[in-house]
Every structure is written in C-alpha cells, then in structure tokens.
Scaffold this active site. Structure first.
Site, PDB file in Angstrom:
ATOM      1  N   TYR A 158     -10.418  -6.079  11.784  1.00 37.53           N
ATOM      2  CA  TYR A 158      -9.610  -5.684  10.632  1.00 37.53           C
ATOM      3  C   TYR A 158      -9.684  -6.740   9.546  1.00 37.53           C
ATOM      4  O   TYR A 158      -9.602  -7.937   9.825  1.00 37.53           O
ATOM      5  CB  TYR A 158      -8.131  -5.480  11.027  1.00 37.53           C
ATOM      6  CG  TYR A 158      -7.292  -5.072   9.839  1.00 37.53           C
ATOM      7  CD1 TYR A 158      -7.221  -3.741   9.442  1.00 37.53           C
ATOM      8  CD2 TYR A 158      -6.642  -6.025   9.060  1.00 37.53           C
ATOM      9  CE1 TYR A 158      -6.508  -3.365   8.311  1.00 37.53           C
ATOM     10  CE2 TYR A 158      -5.929  -5.665   7.928  1.00 37.53           C
ATOM     11  CZ  TYR A 158      -5.858  -4.325   7.570  1.00 37.53           C
ATOM     12  OH  TYR A 158      -5.153  -3.958   6.445  1.00 37.53           O
ATOM     13  N   THR A 198     -35.493  28.409 -12.433  1.00 40.35           N
ATOM     14  CA  THR A 198     -35.675  27.023 -11.992  1.00 40.35           C
ATOM     15  C   THR A 198     -35.818  26.244 -13.291  1.00 40.35           C
ATOM     16  O   THR A 198     -36.286  26.801 -14.294  1.00 40.35           O
ATOM     17  CB  THR A 198     -36.924  26.836 -11.103  1.00 40.35           C
ATOM     18  OG1 THR A 198     -38.074  27.194 -11.863  1.00 40.35           O
ATOM     19  CG2 THR A 198     -36.876  27.691  -9.841  1.00 40.35           C
ATOM     20  N   HIS A 199     -35.389  25.005 -13.308  1.00 40.49           N
ATOM     21  CA  HIS A 199     -35.346  24.201 -14.549  1.00 40.49           C
ATOM     22  C   HIS A 199     -34.532  24.922 -15.627  1.00 40.49           C
ATOM     23  O   HIS A 199     -34.754  24.710 -16.805  1.00 40.49           O
ATOM     24  CB  HIS A 199     -36.746  23.924 -15.113  1.00 40.49           C
ATOM     25  CG  HIS A 199     -37.748  23.471 -14.108  1.00 40.49           C
ATOM     26  ND1 HIS A 199     -38.126  22.146 -13.967  1.00 40.49           N
ATOM     27  CD2 HIS A 199     -38.451  24.153 -13.162  1.00 40.49           C
ATOM     28  CE1 HIS A 199     -39.026  22.045 -12.998  1.00 40.49           C
ATOM     29  NE2 HIS A 199     -39.227  23.251 -12.489  1.00 40.49           N
ATOM     30  N   GLN A 241      -7.434  -1.797   3.587  1.00 36.71           N
ATOM     31  CA  GLN A 241      -6.331  -1.112   2.904  1.00 36.71           C
ATOM     32  C   GLN A 241      -6.847  -0.409   1.647  1.00 36.71           C
ATOM     33  O   GLN A 241      -6.413   0.691   1.308  1.00 36.71           O
ATOM     34  CB  GLN A 241      -5.252  -2.146   2.554  1.00 36.71           C
ATOM     35  CG  GLN A 241      -4.076  -1.564   1.811  1.00 36.71           C
ATOM     36  CD  GLN A 241      -2.968  -2.588   1.638  1.00 36.71           C
ATOM     37  OE1 GLN A 241      -2.461  -3.123   2.616  1.00 36.71           O
ATOM     38  NE2 GLN A 241      -2.593  -2.866   0.400  1.00 36.71           N
ATOM     39  N   SER A 298       0.826  -1.218   0.000  1.00 33.19           N
ATOM     40  CA  SER A 298       0.000   0.000   0.000  1.00 33.19           C
ATOM     41  C   SER A 298       0.854   1.259   0.000  1.00 33.19           C
ATOM     42  O   SER A 298       0.353   2.365   0.202  1.00 33.19           O
ATOM     43  CB  SER A 298      -0.943   0.000   1.210  1.00 33.19           C
ATOM     44  OG  SER A 298      -0.231  -0.125   2.417  1.00 33.19           O
ATOM     45  N   ASN A 330      -2.644  -2.729  13.042  1.00 37.61           N
ATOM     46  CA  ASN A 330      -4.077  -2.420  13.066  1.00 37.61           C
ATOM     47  C   ASN A 330      -4.385  -1.179  13.905  1.00 37.61           C
ATOM     48  O   ASN A 330      -5.084  -0.273  13.456  1.00 37.61           O
ATOM     49  CB  ASN A 330      -4.872  -3.629  13.569  1.00 37.61           C
ATOM     50  CG  ASN A 330      -4.760  -4.801  12.617  1.00 37.61           C
ATOM     51  OD1 ASN A 330      -4.170  -4.665  11.535  1.00 37.61           O
ATOM     52  ND2 ASN A 330      -5.304  -5.944  12.998  1.00 37.61           N
ATOM     53  N   GLU A 375     -14.522  22.925 -15.543  1.00 34.81           N
ATOM     54  CA  GLU A 375     -14.968  21.621 -16.062  1.00 34.81           C
ATOM     55  C   GLU A 375     -14.278  20.488 -15.307  1.00 34.81           C
ATOM     56  O   GLU A 375     -14.879  19.460 -14.987  1.00 34.81           O
ATOM     57  CB  GLU A 375     -14.676  21.530 -17.558  1.00 34.81           C
ATOM     58  CG  GLU A 375     -15.452  22.570 -18.354  1.00 34.81           C
ATOM     59  CD  GLU A 375     -15.055  22.582 -19.813  1.00 34.81           C
ATOM     60  OE1 GLU A 375     -15.845  22.127 -20.643  1.00 34.81           O
ATOM     61  OE2 GLU A 375     -13.941  23.030 -20.136  1.00 34.81           O
ATOM     62  N   LYS A 433      -8.797   2.631   2.712  1.00 31.95           N
ATOM     63  CA  LYS A 433      -7.853   3.703   3.051  1.00 31.95           C
ATOM     64  C   LYS A 433      -7.333   4.384   1.792  1.00 31.95           C
ATOM     65  O   LYS A 433      -7.283   5.624   1.721  1.00 31.95           O
ATOM     66  CB  LYS A 433      -6.692   3.092   3.842  1.00 31.95           C
ATOM     67  CG  LYS A 433      -5.615   4.081   4.217  1.00 31.95           C
ATOM     68  CD  LYS A 433      -4.520   3.413   5.039  1.00 31.95           C
ATOM     69  CE  LYS A 433      -3.638   2.533   4.173  1.00 31.95           C
ATOM     70  NZ  LYS A 433      -2.504   1.969   4.930  1.00 31.95           N
ATOM     71  N   LYS A 445     -10.529  30.204 -29.533  1.00 30.67           N
ATOM     72  CA  LYS A 445     -11.192  29.623 -28.362  1.00 30.67           C
ATOM     73  C   LYS A 445     -10.690  30.162 -27.035  1.00 30.67           C
ATOM     74  O   LYS A 445      -9.517  30.426 -26.858  1.00 30.67           O
ATOM     75  CB  LYS A 445     -11.007  28.093 -28.360  1.00 30.67           C
ATOM     76  CG  LYS A 445     -11.828  27.332 -29.357  1.00 30.67           C
ATOM     77  CD  LYS A 445     -13.334  27.573 -29.263  1.00 30.67           C
ATOM     78  CE  LYS A 445     -13.964  27.021 -28.008  1.00 30.67           C
ATOM     79  NZ  LYS A 445     -14.113  25.583 -28.009  1.00 30.67           N
ATOM     80  N   ASN A 498     -11.495  28.609 -23.273  1.00 29.26           N
ATOM     81  CA  ASN A 498     -12.225  27.537 -22.601  1.00 29.26           C
ATOM     82  C   ASN A 498     -12.055  27.613 -21.082  1.00 29.26           C
ATOM     83  O   ASN A 498     -10.978  27.939 -20.596  1.00 29.26           O
ATOM     84  CB  ASN A 498     -11.729  26.172 -23.098  1.00 29.26           C
ATOM     85  CG  ASN A 498     -12.043  25.946 -24.570  1.00 29.26           C
ATOM     86  OD1 ASN A 498     -13.064  26.424 -25.067  1.00 29.26           O
ATOM     87  ND2 ASN A 498     -11.172  25.256 -25.264  1.00 29.26           N
ATOM     88  N   SER A 525      -7.414  26.389 -27.627  1.00 29.40           N
ATOM     89  CA  SER A 525      -7.536  25.173 -28.435  1.00 29.40           C
ATOM     90  C   SER A 525      -6.288  25.044 -29.302  1.00 29.40           C
ATOM     91  O   SER A 525      -5.743  26.050 -29.753  1.00 29.40           O
ATOM     92  CB  SER A 525      -8.773  25.286 -29.326  1.00 29.40           C
ATOM     93  OG  SER A 525      -8.641  24.460 -30.467  1.00 29.40           O
TER      94      SER A 525
HETATM   95  N1  ARG Z   1      -0.919  -2.089   4.783  1.00 26.65           N
HETATM   96  C1  ARG Z   1      -1.944  -2.478   5.688  1.00 26.65           C
HETATM   97  C2  ARG Z   1      -3.094  -1.473   5.627  1.00 26.65           C
HETATM   98  O1  ARG Z   1      -2.862  -0.408   5.220  1.00 26.65           O
HETATM   99  C3  ARG Z   1      -1.409  -2.539   7.041  1.00 26.65           C
HETATM  100  C4  ARG Z   1      -2.259  -3.303   8.006  1.00 26.65           C
HETATM  101  C5  ARG Z   1      -1.954  -4.715   7.911  1.00 26.65           C
HETATM  102  N2  ARG Z   1      -2.577  -5.385   8.970  1.00 26.65           N
HETATM  103  C6  ARG Z   1      -2.767  -6.680   8.915  1.00 26.65           C
HETATM  104  N3  ARG Z   1      -3.406  -7.214   9.913  1.00 26.65           N
HETATM  105  N4  ARG Z   1      -2.379  -7.380   7.889  1.00 26.65           N
HETATM  106  O2  ARG Z   1      -4.212  -1.752   5.966  1.00 26.65           O
END
Ligand code: ARG
Length: 465
Positions: free
Chosen positions: A324, A161-162, A329, A25, A114, A297, A332, A290, A292, A284
């Site tokens: 967990y 409106t609309h 992961q 990760s 964790n 956007e 996250k 142009k 833009n 453009s």
């Molecule tokens: N890279 C993991 C994460 O971001 C770390 C946690 C790993 N924990 C585990 N019990 N394998 O979630």
C-alpha cells in the site's frame, strides 16, 4: 490527535489541519459507505468466528452497523461523516460505531484500512459492474428495437469508410453493428463483476496478515467472495478489480461516443439522416431556430475525458512498489469518478437514444448515389472469369465516364464492360436494394443475414440480462 483520526498515539504534535484536509478522501469515498458497512459486518463475523469478540459484542456491533446502513440509505450519514473529523469513509463509520456502542472500540481489531479499502473497493466494483451491465443491456434492447423496425422497412444507407460513400448496407445492419459492440461491453461488465468477487482481501491486515485468529473463511463467505486471498501483501495493494470496472465503463462509453459522433452528424441538415426529438434537444440562448443534440456531444466528451482519466489511474499505479502507498487513494478517487460519471453518461445516452427517429427517404436516396454499387459490379465481372485487377480497372473507368456524364452506373456500362471482357452479357446489382440482396456471405448485410444476426443477439440479450 483528533478523536476521530484512527492513528496518532506516537505523535507529540498535533497534525496540521491543512495537511489533514489535503489528505482527506471523504469527498471521493463517501459513495463507498454502504460497501464499507458490508465489509465491517463481515469483519465482525471474522472476529466472532475467531472468538476474538464475545457474542454480545458482535451483536452490538452488528446492530450499530444496521443503524448506520439505515442512516446511509436515508442520506443523513453524510452530514455526520463531514462533521466527525475523520479523514475518510472508513474512519467516519468507525467513529459512528464507537458513538453508538462501547463495543465500537473493538471493531478495528485485527483490521487495517488497507485490507478494508481493498475489500470495500471490490464490493463496489462488483455492484457497479452489475449496474453497468444493466445499463448496456437497455441500450442493446433499444438498438435492437430500432433495428428490427428498420429491417422490416428495409431502410438502406450508404455505408461509409473514411466517411466517404462505400457500399450500401441496411440501416438495421448498421444498428446491429453498434449493438454487437455493446454486447461485448455487456459481457465485459459480467466478467468484471464475476472476477471482482474471486478473492476476499479482508483479514490481510496492513500487509502481513494477523497474529489474531481471524476467521477469514467466514468473513469471505458472508460477503459472497469465493475464497480468501492467498497472499496478504498482494491483497492490500491489488487494484485490478477496481481498474477493471473503470475500464469496462470507459469501453462502453467509447462505443456510446462513437455512435454519438455519427448521430451528431446525421442530425445536421446537410446529412438529414435522423432527427432528435424535442425532449432530448436543447436550444440556443441567441438563435431561436436552433435544435442542438447536446446529450450526445456530452457523452462524446465524457468518453474522451474518462479515457484520459483511466490512463491516469493506471499511471498512478505504475510508479508504485508492491504494498500500500497513499497514492492508491488517488487511484481510488479516479476509479470512482470514472464509474459514477460513466453510469450517468450511459443512462443519458440511452434516454437520448430513445428520442431519435430515422429519415428513411433521405437515407434510401443517398444509399443509391455516388456509385456505391461499384464493388458489386466488379464482383460480377470477377464471377465471370475476369481477374480482380482488370475488373477493378474496368469499373473504375466506367465510374469516371458516368461521373462525367452526370449519371450513375447503368445497363449501358454493363453492356460495354461485357463486350470489353468478351462476355455474352453481364448482370450486376445496380441499386442499393439489389446490392444488399445480392450479398452471399455469413454476417453480411443481406436482409436474411441481418435478421439472423439480430435474432441471435436478441436471444443472447434475453439469456444474459
Ligand atoms: N483514505 C485512505 C485510502 O483511501 C485509507 C487508507 C489509509 N491507509 C494507510 N495505510 N494510510 O487509501
């Protein structure tokens, strides 16, 4: 086992490098590095508070962590993280601490990734929520500056409106409406930052707490949380604080996207309501003429994308039992992507917004067109005792006649409606300016009401930011 994986003692075969790479990760959580260092410092306090470490070991660990904080700050840490063979930022920092001091072997005592991930994410959430709040405060400030100017000029627009002409409003009222939405976003960021720091998961271990006498209160206080979490199992699987900050960014971006949508239309020559300065416009590669409005956007599309990703973050949790699971992961990674891209998009929105100018004459002209005063005329009949249904029908008929004759509602229409309703006469606003000035309710587009609302918002902004 690779030296910098934090597990592997029980395995007789080495892990498949491709699967380790798949499970890494680091690309997503490198941004958490400073927060992991804070979390690790606090863990050292908790270990020392429980007399699990000698003071000298604690000191060595803190010195190593200070050095790593400096390496993160200067940017040099990321090369180490990528080369050390760790599978996430937590392993990389642990590896660097072990490289810097023999006491490094003790840093992970009584800790699991964790409780570490849960704590680190909350620290990140709180800090980024403060950033979001500051970004939104700048947007509100800019909207209020524009609104106060346009109020002085009494610029009018045809409120829709609309997307169909509805009733005249002050441009300042319209800008104030958007500022109100961002004000709610600002408060959402505030509450999010505050809630993230409610309870500290550190010391919850993998899921069950620890047999070691970690001083959780000291660790918690050193990070600025209000109290240690009450239930270790809840603490390590709870992602509410992180989801809340992602949600706060999505909501602010949705408001930015909605204004972007209007501005993109306002910039078209067909509308001609506003112009985007050269600094924020793009050209453009083929069409030399142009101009833009790309930043708006991109904000619009980013809001759509991040809203969908937010749904993905929530879904990634919906399938999980408590505790967990490695799925978190992915949760996250989504949250971090939303927050980082959300910050960039809000910043871009604010700077592009500073290059907008409003075309007052065009707006004023269209505010009067297309029978925008019809509702006020009906209200005038009602105020003279005509029922709402009859008034609506009478003005509708007057609009049809005027449209056929190619004109707006005028005094001849008023006279005719008065006669039909057996009134001695009828007075009603026939211009956009008269219409807004005739408004009587709290929160209306009457210039005094708009001034009051903008003033309240300005004071609230100054008090909160
Ligand atoms: N890279 C993991 C994460 O971001 C770390 C946690 C790993 N924990 C585990 N019990 N394998 O979630």
């Amino acid at each position: 086992m690779s030296a910098n994986l934090q597990w592997g003692g029980r395995f007789q075969a080495a892990p498949d490098p491709a699967l380790i790479a798949f499970g890494s990760s680091l690309a997503d959580d490198l941004v958490l590095a400073p927060f992991d260092v804070q979390c690790s410092r606090a863990h050292v306090q908790g270990l020392r508070g429980g007399k699990i470490l000698l003071q000298a070991q604690a000191d060595d660990l803190l010195t190593a962590l200070d050095r790593i904080a400096a390496e993160i700050e200067s940017g040099e840490f990321s090369a180490f993280a990528w080369n050390c063979g760790a599978e996430d930022i937590h392993g990389a920092i642990d590896a660097r601490v072990r490289e810097l001091t023999p006491a490094g072997e003790q840093l992970h005592t009584g800790r699991s990734r964790n409780d570490q991930v849960a704590t680190t994410l909350l620290l990140y959430a709180a800090e980024r929520a403060e950033n979001g709040k500051a970004l939104v405060a700048r947007i509100i400030g800019r909207l209020l500056d524009y609104a106060e100017n346009e109020l002085k000029a009494e610029t009018l627009i045809a409120g829709t409106t609309h997307w169909q002409p509805a009733q005249p409003v002050l441009l300042a009222f319209y800008l104030g409406a958007i500022a109100e939405a961002f004000n709610r976003d600002m408060h959402r960021f505030s509450e999010t930052a505050n809630k993230a720091m409610e309870a500290c998961p550190l010391g919850s271990g993998a899921l069950a707490g620890s047999t070691l006498p970690l001083d959780r209160k000291v660790a918690c206080a050193s990070l600025g949380f209000r109290e240690p979490t009450r239930n270790a199992l809840d603490a390590i699987g709870n992602r509410d604080g992180a989801l809340d900050v992602a949600h706060a960014f999505v909501r602010a971006l949705v408001d930015a996207a909605r204004m972007s949508e209007e501005l993109v239309i306002w910039f078209t020559p067909a509308f001609g309501y506003a112009r985007l300065g050269d600094t924020a416009s793009t050209g453009s590669s083929l069409m030399p003429q142009k101009r833009n409005p790309d930043p708006f956007e991109l904000v619009r599309a980013t809001a759509a994308d991040l809203s969908a990703r937010y749904a993905g973050a929530v879904s990634s949790i919906a399938t999980l039992g408590f505790s967990y699971h490695r799925d978190l992961q992915v949760t996250k990674a989504i949250i971090i992507a939303i927050v980082e891209r959300g910050m960039a998009a809000l910043g871009a929105f604010e700077s592009a917004l500073s290059h907008v100018t409003f075309e007052r004459e065009r707006m004023n002209a269209l505010a009067d067109a297309n029978f925008t005063v019809a509702t006020d005329v009906a209200d005038a009949l009602i105020a003279n005792g005509v029922s709402a249904r009859e008034a609506h029908a009478a003005v509708g008929a007057a609009v049809t006649r005027a449209e056929e004759e190619g004109r707006g509602l005028d005094s001849t229409d008023l006279a005719r409606m008065a006669e039909e309703a057996q009134l001695s006469g009828l007075e009603a606003p026939l211009t956009a300016q008269a219409s807004v000035r005739a408004k009587k309710t709290f929160g209306s587009t009457h210039p005094e009401e708009v001034a009051r609302a903008l003033g309240t918002l300005r004071r609230e902004l100054e008090a909160t930011s």
